[in-house]
Design a protein around this motif. Sequence first.
Motif, PDB file in Angstrom:
ATOM      1  N   MET A   1       0.843  -1.201   0.000  1.00 30.72           N
ATOM      2  CA  MET A   1       0.000   0.000   0.000  1.00 30.72           C
ATOM      3  C   MET A   1       0.877   1.250   0.000  1.00 30.72           C
ATOM      4  N   SER A   2       0.506   2.235  -0.785  1.00 31.21           N
ATOM      5  CA  SER A   2       1.273   3.479  -0.817  1.00 31.21           C
ATOM      6  C   SER A   2       0.972   4.289   0.442  1.00 31.21           C
ATOM      7  N   TYR A   3       1.816   5.289   0.673  1.00 26.55           N
ATOM      8  CA  TYR A   3       1.620   6.132   1.855  1.00 26.55           C
ATOM      9  C   TYR A   3       0.255   6.817   1.817  1.00 26.55           C
ATOM     10  N   ASN A   4      -0.141   7.292   0.631  1.00 23.72           N
ATOM     11  CA  ASN A   4      -1.435   7.962   0.492  1.00 23.72           C
ATOM     12  C   ASN A   4      -2.611   7.039   0.756  1.00 23.72           C
ATOM     13  N   LEU A   9      -6.933   5.134   4.363  1.00 25.46           N
ATOM     14  CA  LEU A   9      -7.497   4.052   5.164  1.00 25.46           C
ATOM     15  C   LEU A   9      -7.593   4.479   6.631  1.00 25.46           C
ATOM     16  N   TYR A  10      -6.527   5.090   7.125  1.00 20.36           N
ATOM     17  CA  TYR A  10      -6.508   5.570   8.510  1.00 20.36           C
ATOM     18  C   TYR A  10      -7.622   6.582   8.748  1.00 20.36           C
ATOM     19  N   GLN A  11      -7.791   7.513   7.782  1.00 10.65           N
ATOM     20  CA  GLN A  11      -8.820   8.541   7.947  1.00 10.65           C
ATOM     21  C   GLN A  11     -10.212   7.920   7.970  1.00 10.65           C
ATOM     22  N   GLN A  12     -10.399   6.874   7.181  1.00 12.35           N
ATOM     23  CA  GLN A  12     -11.690   6.185   7.153  1.00 12.35           C
ATOM     24  C   GLN A  12     -11.977   5.517   8.497  1.00 12.35           C
ATOM     25  N   ALA A 123      -5.567   1.624  16.593  1.00 10.48           N
ATOM     26  CA  ALA A 123      -4.996   2.856  17.148  1.00 10.48           C
ATOM     27  C   ALA A 123      -3.820   3.367  16.300  1.00 10.48           C
ATOM     28  N   THR A 124      -3.270   2.505  15.452  1.00  7.28           N
ATOM     29  CA  THR A 124      -2.211   2.977  14.546  1.00  7.28           C
ATOM     30  C   THR A 124      -2.757   3.989  13.541  1.00  7.28           C
ATOM     31  N   ALA A 125      -4.092   4.077  13.418  1.00  9.77           N
ATOM     32  CA  ALA A 125      -4.700   5.045  12.510  1.00  9.77           C
ATOM     33  C   ALA A 125      -4.342   6.482  12.891  1.00  9.77           C
ATOM     34  N   PHE A 126      -3.824   6.675  14.110  1.00 12.75           N
ATOM     35  CA  PHE A 126      -3.478   8.035  14.549  1.00 12.75           C
ATOM     36  C   PHE A 126      -2.019   8.397  14.260  1.00 12.75           C
TER      37      PHE A 126
END
Length: 157
Positions: A1-4, A9-12, A123-126
């Motif tokens: 997966m790219s950084y973007n 995904l994290y924002q979702q 929690a890694t989404a942050f």
Amino acid sequence: MSYNEMEQLYQQVILDHSKRPHGQHGELADGPRVGESFQVNPTCGDQIKLQVRLHDQDAVLEEISWEGVGCSISQASMSILYDLVTPTKPVEEFNRLLGLFRELMHSKGQPLSEDKEDLLEDATAFTGVAKYSARVKCALLGWMALQDAIASAENQS
Ligand code: ZN
């Protein structure tokens, strides 16, 4: 997966949790070993009120309920924390996760090692949030509430 893609995904994940937060069960029944905390993040206006019930004898989180208002980061972070420690995680486990989450929040947006990310789950989404020092307090608010409520529950005989 790219950084973007990762960022999206994290924002979702954050958006989903802020729209439908987990762990809002209303007031816990009175009893011994119930602790409460009310945390405010004045810079953003976030508020979280949380109750925890510890097990009769053991240092285990038996029940958690919270309510809150504020930005999506603060509310989603609390919801994700709820999922991480429910059901019935030992207090020790929470303390370990808190150490990792603090580390993530002080990483300035650098991802943690994979084994640490596995432990932190959603929690890694942050990770990206840690780039913005003003938002770090938002993400940590629920964690502070749980830490404080545990201390207050432990002080009850
Ligand atoms: Zn906030």
